[in-house]
Design a protein around this motif. Sequence first.
Motif, PDB file in Angstrom:
ATOM      1  N   ALA A 251      77.954 -11.748  30.910  1.00  0.00           N
ATOM      2  CA  ALA A 251      77.349 -12.979  30.387  1.00  0.00           C
ATOM      3  C   ALA A 251      77.470 -14.112  31.395  1.00  0.00           C
ATOM      4  CB  ALA A 251      78.018 -13.366  29.065  1.00  0.00           C
ATOM      5  N   GLY A 252      78.621 -14.213  32.044  1.00  0.00           N
ATOM      6  CA  GLY A 252      78.807 -15.260  33.036  1.00  0.00           C
ATOM      7  C   GLY A 252      77.864 -15.112  34.213  1.00  0.00           C
ATOM      8  N   GLU A 253      77.688 -13.892  34.693  1.00  0.00           N
ATOM      9  CA  GLU A 253      76.769 -13.650  35.804  1.00  0.00           C
ATOM     10  C   GLU A 253      75.328 -13.934  35.391  1.00  0.00           C
ATOM     11  OE1 GLU A 253      77.520 -13.163  38.787  1.00  0.00           O
ATOM     12  OE2 GLU A 253      79.613 -12.523  38.749  1.00  0.00           O
ATOM     13  N   ALA A 254      74.979 -13.566  34.167  1.00  0.00           N
ATOM     14  CA  ALA A 254      73.623 -13.827  33.689  1.00  0.00           C
ATOM     15  C   ALA A 254      73.363 -15.326  33.616  1.00  0.00           C
ATOM     16  CB  ALA A 254      73.414 -13.175  32.324  1.00  0.00           C
ATOM     17  N   LEU A 255      74.320 -16.070  33.074  1.00  0.00           N
ATOM     18  CA  LEU A 255      74.165 -17.519  32.957  1.00  0.00           C
ATOM     19  C   LEU A 255      74.055 -18.159  34.339  1.00  0.00           C
ATOM     20  CD1 LEU A 255      74.109 -19.414  30.465  1.00  0.00           C
ATOM     21  CD2 LEU A 255      76.515 -19.895  30.909  1.00  0.00           C
ATOM     22  N   ALA A 256      74.874 -17.698  35.272  1.00  0.00           N
ATOM     23  CA  ALA A 256      74.863 -18.261  36.625  1.00  0.00           C
ATOM     24  C   ALA A 256      73.555 -17.973  37.354  1.00  0.00           C
ATOM     25  CB  ALA A 256      76.034 -17.703  37.426  1.00  0.00           C
ATOM     26  N   SER A 257      72.841 -16.935  36.975  1.00  0.00           N
ATOM     27  CA  SER A 257      71.586 -16.588  37.648  1.00  0.00           C
ATOM     28  C   SER A 257      70.433 -17.487  37.222  1.00  0.00           C
ATOM     29  CB  SER A 257      71.224 -15.127  37.359  1.00  0.00           C
ATOM     30  OG  SER A 257      70.802 -14.952  36.011  1.00  0.00           O
ATOM     31  N   HIS A 258      70.604 -18.258  36.162  1.00  0.00           N
ATOM     32  CA  HIS A 258      69.533 -19.130  35.686  1.00  0.00           C
ATOM     33  C   HIS A 258      69.432 -20.366  36.568  1.00  0.00           C
ATOM     34  CE1 HIS A 258      70.339 -17.434  31.356  1.00  0.00           C
ATOM     35  NE2 HIS A 258      69.792 -16.546  32.159  1.00  0.00           N
ATOM     36  N   PRO A 259      68.257 -20.752  37.000  1.00  0.00           N
ATOM     37  CA  PRO A 259      68.124 -21.967  37.825  1.00  0.00           C
ATOM     38  C   PRO A 259      68.526 -23.229  37.073  1.00  0.00           C
ATOM     39  CG  PRO A 259      65.961 -21.118  37.184  1.00  0.00           C
ATOM     40  CD  PRO A 259      66.963 -20.074  36.809  1.00  0.00           C
ATOM     41  N   GLU A 260      68.550 -23.186  35.754  1.00  0.00           N
ATOM     42  CA  GLU A 260      68.975 -24.348  34.968  1.00  0.00           C
ATOM     43  C   GLU A 260      70.476 -24.598  35.069  1.00  0.00           C
ATOM     44  OE1 GLU A 260      65.391 -22.508  32.927  1.00  0.00           O
ATOM     45  OE2 GLU A 260      67.268 -21.774  33.780  1.00  0.00           O
ATOM     46  N   THR A 261      71.249 -23.571  35.398  1.00  0.00           N
ATOM     47  CA  THR A 261      72.707 -23.647  35.334  1.00  0.00           C
ATOM     48  C   THR A 261      73.292 -24.234  36.612  1.00  0.00           C
ATOM     49  OG1 THR A 261      72.771 -21.702  33.886  1.00  0.00           O
ATOM     50  CG2 THR A 261      74.822 -22.329  34.977  1.00  0.00           C
ATOM     51  N   SER A 262      74.065 -25.313  36.466  1.00  0.00           N
ATOM     52  CA  SER A 262      74.747 -25.898  37.621  1.00  0.00           C
ATOM     53  C   SER A 262      76.246 -25.632  37.594  1.00  0.00           C
ATOM     54  CB  SER A 262      74.504 -27.411  37.679  1.00  0.00           C
ATOM     55  OG  SER A 262      74.981 -28.045  36.509  1.00  0.00           O
ATOM     56  N   PHE A 263      76.764 -25.139  36.485  1.00  0.00           N
ATOM     57  CA  PHE A 263      78.209 -24.911  36.360  1.00  0.00           C
ATOM     58  C   PHE A 263      78.416 -23.859  35.288  1.00  0.00           C
ATOM     59  CE2 PHE A 263      82.258 -26.159  34.181  1.00  0.00           C
ATOM     60  CZ  PHE A 263      83.132 -25.947  35.226  1.00  0.00           C
ATOM     61  N   ALA A 264      79.212 -22.832  35.587  1.00  0.00           N
ATOM     62  CA  ALA A 264      79.534 -21.801  34.600  1.00  0.00           C
ATOM     63  C   ALA A 264      80.868 -21.172  34.966  1.00  0.00           C
ATOM     64  CB  ALA A 264      78.443 -20.730  34.544  1.00  0.00           C
ATOM     65  N   VAL A 265      81.813 -21.202  34.028  1.00  0.00           N
ATOM     66  CA  VAL A 265      83.143 -20.651  34.281  1.00  0.00           C
ATOM     67  C   VAL A 265      83.661 -19.945  33.037  1.00  0.00           C
ATOM     68  CG1 VAL A 265      83.812 -22.342  36.044  1.00  0.00           C
ATOM     69  CG2 VAL A 265      84.245 -22.828  33.631  1.00  0.00           C
ATOM     70  N   ALA A 266      84.462 -18.910  33.253  1.00  0.00           N
ATOM     71  CA  ALA A 266      85.197 -18.274  32.164  1.00  0.00           C
ATOM     72  C   ALA A 266      86.500 -19.034  31.970  1.00  0.00           C
ATOM     73  CB  ALA A 266      85.487 -16.820  32.501  1.00  0.00           C
ATOM     74  N   THR A 267      86.877 -19.245  30.712  1.00  0.00           N
ATOM     75  CA  THR A 267      88.057 -20.044  30.400  1.00  0.00           C
ATOM     76  C   THR A 267      88.906 -19.368  29.332  1.00  0.00           C
ATOM     77  OG1 THR A 267      87.097 -21.298  28.544  1.00  0.00           O
ATOM     78  CG2 THR A 267      86.645 -22.119  30.778  1.00  0.00           C
ATOM     79  N   THR A 268      90.084 -19.916  29.158  1.00  0.00           N
ATOM     80  CA  THR A 268      90.886 -19.556  27.995  1.00  0.00           C
ATOM     81  C   THR A 268      90.306 -20.252  26.763  1.00  0.00           C
ATOM     82  OG1 THR A 268      92.375 -21.431  28.400  1.00  0.00           O
ATOM     83  CG2 THR A 268      92.974 -19.310  29.375  1.00  0.00           C
ATOM     84  N   GLY A 269      90.713 -19.795  25.575  1.00  0.00           N
ATOM     85  CA  GLY A 269      90.298 -20.476  24.353  1.00  0.00           C
ATOM     86  C   GLY A 269      89.330 -19.661  23.522  1.00  0.00           C
ATOM     87  N   THR A 270      89.041 -20.163  22.321  1.00  0.00           N
ATOM     88  CA  THR A 270      88.132 -19.461  21.416  1.00  0.00           C
ATOM     89  C   THR A 270      86.700 -19.462  21.946  1.00  0.00           C
ATOM     90  OG1 THR A 270      87.920 -21.521  20.160  1.00  0.00           O
ATOM     91  CG2 THR A 270      89.513 -19.910  19.362  1.00  0.00           C
ATOM     92  N   THR A 271      86.290 -20.525  22.631  1.00  0.00           N
ATOM     93  CA  THR A 271      85.060 -20.473  23.419  1.00  0.00           C
ATOM     94  C   THR A 271      85.495 -20.171  24.853  1.00  0.00           C
ATOM     95  OG1 THR A 271      85.102 -22.875  23.794  1.00  0.00           O
ATOM     96  CG2 THR A 271      83.813 -22.070  21.932  1.00  0.00           C
ATOM     97  N   ASN A 272      85.059 -19.040  25.364  1.00  0.00           N
ATOM     98  CA  ASN A 272      85.617 -18.545  26.632  1.00  0.00           C
ATOM     99  C   ASN A 272      84.637 -18.592  27.802  1.00  0.00           C
ATOM    100  OD1 ASN A 272      84.013 -16.563  25.545  1.00  0.00           O
ATOM    101  ND2 ASN A 272      85.524 -14.921  25.688  1.00  0.00           N
ATOM    102  N   LEU A 273      83.494 -19.250  27.612  1.00  0.00           N
ATOM    103  CA  LEU A 273      82.535 -19.446  28.698  1.00  0.00           C
ATOM    104  C   LEU A 273      81.923 -20.827  28.513  1.00  0.00           C
ATOM    105  CD1 LEU A 273      80.998 -18.175  31.127  1.00  0.00           C
ATOM    106  CD2 LEU A 273      79.310 -17.315  29.489  1.00  0.00           C
ATOM    107  N   THR A 274      82.074 -21.680  29.518  1.00  0.00           N
ATOM    108  CA  THR A 274      81.501 -23.030  29.428  1.00  0.00           C
ATOM    109  C   THR A 274      80.550 -23.251  30.586  1.00  0.00           C
ATOM    110  OG1 THR A 274      82.026 -25.384  29.145  1.00  0.00           O
ATOM    111  CG2 THR A 274      83.346 -24.173  30.738  1.00  0.00           C
ATOM    112  N   ALA A 275      79.535 -24.075  30.339  1.00  0.00           N
ATOM    113  CA  ALA A 275      78.483 -24.251  31.352  1.00  0.00           C
ATOM    114  C   ALA A 275      77.866 -25.640  31.228  1.00  0.00           C
ATOM    115  CB  ALA A 275      77.400 -23.189  31.174  1.00  0.00           C
ATOM    116  N   MET A 276      77.200 -26.051  32.311  1.00  0.00           N
ATOM    117  CA  MET A 276      76.360 -27.239  32.313  1.00  0.00           C
ATOM    118  C   MET A 276      74.969 -26.804  32.733  1.00  0.00           C
ATOM    119  SD  MET A 276      76.501 -30.530  31.666  1.00  0.00           S
ATOM    120  CE  MET A 276      78.115 -31.231  32.073  1.00  0.00           C
ATOM    121  N   VAL A 277      73.953 -27.193  31.958  1.00  0.00           N
ATOM    122  CA  VAL A 277      72.583 -26.800  32.279  1.00  0.00           C
ATOM    123  C   VAL A 277      71.706 -28.045  32.379  1.00  0.00           C
ATOM    124  CG1 VAL A 277      72.800 -24.522  31.229  1.00  0.00           C
ATOM    125  CG2 VAL A 277      71.968 -26.431  29.848  1.00  0.00           C
TER     126      VAL A 277
END
Length: 325
Positions: A251-277
Amino acid sequence: METVTLDDVDRGLLHALQLDGRAPMRALGRVLGVSENTVARRYQRLRTAGVLKVTGAVSGGEAGYTTWTLRLRTTPDAGAAVADALADRSDVSWVHLLSGGTEISCTVHAPDTAGRDDLLLHKLPRAHRVTAVSAHELLHTFALPDRWGGLHCLSPAQVEQLRPPEPDGPGLPPESGDQPLLDALAHDGRASYTALARATGWSDSAVRRRMDLLRRHGTLTYHLDVSPARLGFRSETRLWLAVAPAHLAEAGEALASHPETSFAVATTGTTNLTAMVNCRDGRDLYRYLTDRVAGIRGVHTVESAPVIRTVKRAGTPLRRPAARP
């Protein structure tokens, strides 16, 4: 805020500076096929218009820092003041005021546990206008703003001429004496060696040697600090995704491949992937969420919050901050 009209030279300059923010004007002109003076004029025009600036920063991973992304909620009257106060801290970057102005996201770079605990366990909990704090350690990076695909326009051959060499040594933590240099580069990553010598009290040659050493070890990096809104991307949005662990890397690699995505990281926590688009507008964001994001395997839930105001990106705050929380 008006969108700045860019021609091919402007767009090429933005992509070139994204690759190497401190590339000499002569080298930029050679790659773009224009004169050094033309590049200098275009850079100054875009910087004066507030479209871009170049900043120097410490790479937390190479320096041995741990990095956290924070999500804070505040009372309705306090969001802007708390965001400004966080932006005033040298260990905090990418400060965004979200939603209705009562939510803040930011990144904290902690060189040691004492600095992290001071902020997370003492300062923020004691700020009576902060009603909730969640902190998530960054575990793996998929996409960073300095590789945002929305700026890409150069050919592979042009990219290869500008891409700086990979670090050739282990991470080198900065020393206490480096702070004046780092502070000056956070304000202007393209400052001349003479200006940096004045800021540090060192000689020009000493500044050059220290910068070259820190960069060779990957500790000092240069970022193109660009305003997506000034380029026509008026819908900048923070996403928090809950992804099944078995599909997190995919999922992280897929999100990072989008031209809309400027930031994507896996994190700790109940939401474990955060991004800026970055999308053109709300309709474009809707299409992106219902088409691109909805098609990523393993995503259970998605939260989104629009950026109301960016208080700080990679460098110095974008406005004079108030007192700390």
